[in-house]
Design an enzyme around this catalytic site. Structure first.
Site, PDB file in Angstrom:
ATOM      1  N   GLU A 150     -33.443 -24.033  26.020  1.00 48.68           N
ATOM      2  CA  GLU A 150     -34.443 -24.276  24.973  1.00 48.68           C
ATOM      3  C   GLU A 150     -34.937 -22.984  24.331  1.00 48.68           C
ATOM      4  OE1 GLU A 150     -35.853 -27.448  23.772  1.00 48.68           O
ATOM      5  OE2 GLU A 150     -36.245 -25.897  22.296  1.00 48.68           O
ATOM      6  N   VAL A 153     -33.707 -20.674  20.912  1.00 48.93           N
ATOM      7  CA  VAL A 153     -34.085 -20.895  19.509  1.00 48.93           C
ATOM      8  C   VAL A 153     -35.574 -21.216  19.482  1.00 48.93           C
ATOM      9  CG1 VAL A 153     -33.694 -22.289  17.438  1.00 48.93           C
ATOM     10  CG2 VAL A 153     -31.789 -21.834  18.983  1.00 48.93           C
ATOM     11  N   ASP A 221     -29.189 -12.073  14.557  1.00 51.60           N
ATOM     12  CA  ASP A 221     -29.994 -12.833  15.513  1.00 51.60           C
ATOM     13  C   ASP A 221     -30.143 -14.285  15.015  1.00 51.60           C
ATOM     14  OD1 ASP A 221     -32.128 -12.900  17.795  1.00 51.60           O
ATOM     15  OD2 ASP A 221     -33.191 -13.654  16.035  1.00 51.60           O
ATOM     16  N   LYS A 225     -28.623 -18.054  16.432  1.00 49.40           N
ATOM     17  CA  LYS A 225     -29.421 -19.274  16.608  1.00 49.40           C
ATOM     18  C   LYS A 225     -28.821 -20.439  15.809  1.00 49.40           C
ATOM     19  CE  LYS A 225     -33.456 -16.477  17.627  1.00 49.40           C
ATOM     20  NZ  LYS A 225     -34.521 -15.664  17.038  1.00 49.40           N
ATOM     21  N   GLY A 322     -42.175 -14.002  22.027  1.00 49.36           N
ATOM     22  CA  GLY A 322     -43.387 -13.731  22.819  1.00 49.36           C
ATOM     23  C   GLY A 322     -43.131 -14.023  24.277  1.00 49.36           C
TER      24      GLY A 322
HETATM   25  N1  HSE Z   1     -36.013 -10.665  17.627  1.00 50.80           N
HETATM   26  C1  HSE Z   1     -36.207 -12.086  17.658  1.00 50.80           C
HETATM   27  C2  HSE Z   1     -37.067 -12.477  16.472  1.00 50.80           C
HETATM   28  C3  HSE Z   1     -36.865 -12.473  18.957  1.00 50.80           C
HETATM   29  O1  HSE Z   1     -37.581 -11.586  15.774  1.00 50.80           O
HETATM   30  O2  HSE Z   1     -37.213 -13.664  16.198  1.00 50.80           O
HETATM   31  C4  HSE Z   1     -36.750 -13.924  19.311  1.00 50.80           C
HETATM   32  O3  HSE Z   1     -35.429 -14.377  19.424  1.00 50.80           O
END
Ligand code: HSE
Length: 346
Positions: A150, A153, A221, A225, A322
């Site tokens: 989970e 994403v 990134d 996702k 976080g």
């Molecule tokens: N570097 C990622 C972001 C962290 O800024 O969303 C969470 O996957």
């Protein structure tokens, strides 16, 4: 009772320990027994194994005071991650090692070893899930265990759970989202007049960015996702190369102001869309009208809109990163495994 072994004790692992410290009793009730940490193995901080259970308070204090776990009783100096996975009596391996979207290692090897040992896996690690989910899910099935992801994403905001559990029968045709907090923070700060480099520096200081922020600003990134959404929710078998990916590095302050003047906002939008028998995926900066549900999502917040046959559009907004937020995703996965196992354990 569930016995957990943590592979990696950085931000997310410590976030999970904080949740267990602060809400352990409530969670024990929901799980019909405690979530017990039996092992923590971190490349730099050391290894601790205690089948009778490790106190999250002790673990967190050790890291705060000494930066490592090496002075704690129960240290297994000669255990590495694979030994911890195979030899500890954990029934769930919590895989939280370094994320690598190019090779998925070392997490892929850790996850395979856990599944082959008949242990469930929960992970927030994007690399192995974006690159190898179909193979890992098959291995989990073959070994009669579960794999939960989970937190890969939108951290603990249940984007995957919503798609898998509640919208599975609604005919999802398209998924669009703001899936990277760093870039959304930068774009929001630039709308307020900040320069790109100042905004990126702030995003790094606030801990949103990856260790190397190139992956954030160039869209990789978010692309990872998008692949996860396509493969887990639409049954696709996409790779990173299948995503048509552009980041935000070429957007100027002038571009942003022009959009604002026209009542629009630039957002880095990840899209997965059914197209006949195939699934198309992209990540690209997109000008969206202020009235669109994703336009009002500012700062590091993430959001996802599912376009479905039966419900039209369904939008979920929430944190995407976080320590506690991502730690919570592991609780979501553990609860899902608990529900699937269909019985209270003691
Ligand atoms: N570097 C990622 C972001 C962290 O800024 O969303 C969470 O996957």
């Amino acid at each position: 009772m569930y016995r957990l072994a943590l592979i990696g004790f950085g931000n997310v692992g410590q976030g999970l320990a904080q949740i267990l410290r602060d809400r352990g009793d409530d969670l024990a009730e929901r799980f019909g027994g405690p979530l017990r940490l039996v092992a923590v193995c971190d490349l730099l901080k050391g290894v601790v194994y205690a089948p009778e259970g490790l106190n999250p308070i002790t673990l967190l204090e050790a890291v705060e005071q000494t930066g490592n776990l090496k002075g704690l009783p129960g240290v297994q100096k000669d255990w590495d991650a694979l030994t911890t996975i195979r030899e500890s009596d954990a029934d769930v391996i919590v895989e939280l090692s370094y994320t690598d979207l190019k090779t998925g290692e070392p997490a892929r090897t850790h996850i395979e070893a856990a599944l082959e040992s008949g242990k469930h896996v929960v992970t927030t690690n994007k690399g192995p899930i974006a690159l190898y989910y179909p193979q890992l899910a098959e291995k989990a099935r073959a070994n009669g265990v579960e794999i939960g992801a989970e937190g890969t994403v939108m951290s603990g905001t249940p984007a995957l759970g919503l798609g898998l559990d509640y919208l599975a029968g609604a005919g999802v045709q398209k998924i669009q989202g703001i899936l990277n907090g760093t870039t959304n923070y930068i774009l929001t700060q630039m709308e307020a007049g900040a320069s790109y480099s100042d905004a990126l520096e702030e995003a790094q200081e606030r801990g949103y960015a990856e260790a190397d922020p190139t992956g954030d600003v160039e869209g990789h990134d978010a692309a990872g996702k998008v692949v996860i959404l396509a493969n887990l929710l639409m049954g696709a078998a996409l790779t990173m190369n299948d995503v048509d990916c552009t980041g935000i590095t070429s957007l100027t302050l002038a571009d942003i102001q022009q959009a604002q003047a026209a009542g629009e906002r630039w957002k880095l939008i990840g899209t997965v869309e059914k197209s006949g028998d195939s699934v198309k995926a992209s990540v690209r900066p997109t000008r969206i009208p202020a009235a669109h549900p994703l336009a009002s999502v500012g700062g590091a917040t993430n959001a996802i809109t599912f376009t479905t046959d039966l419900l039209g559009e369904v939008t979920l907004i929430g944190p995407g990163a976080g320590r506690i937020e991502t730690g919570y995703a592991l609780i979501v996965d553990l609860l899902a495994i608990h529900r699937k196992s269909g019985k209270k354990r003691t």
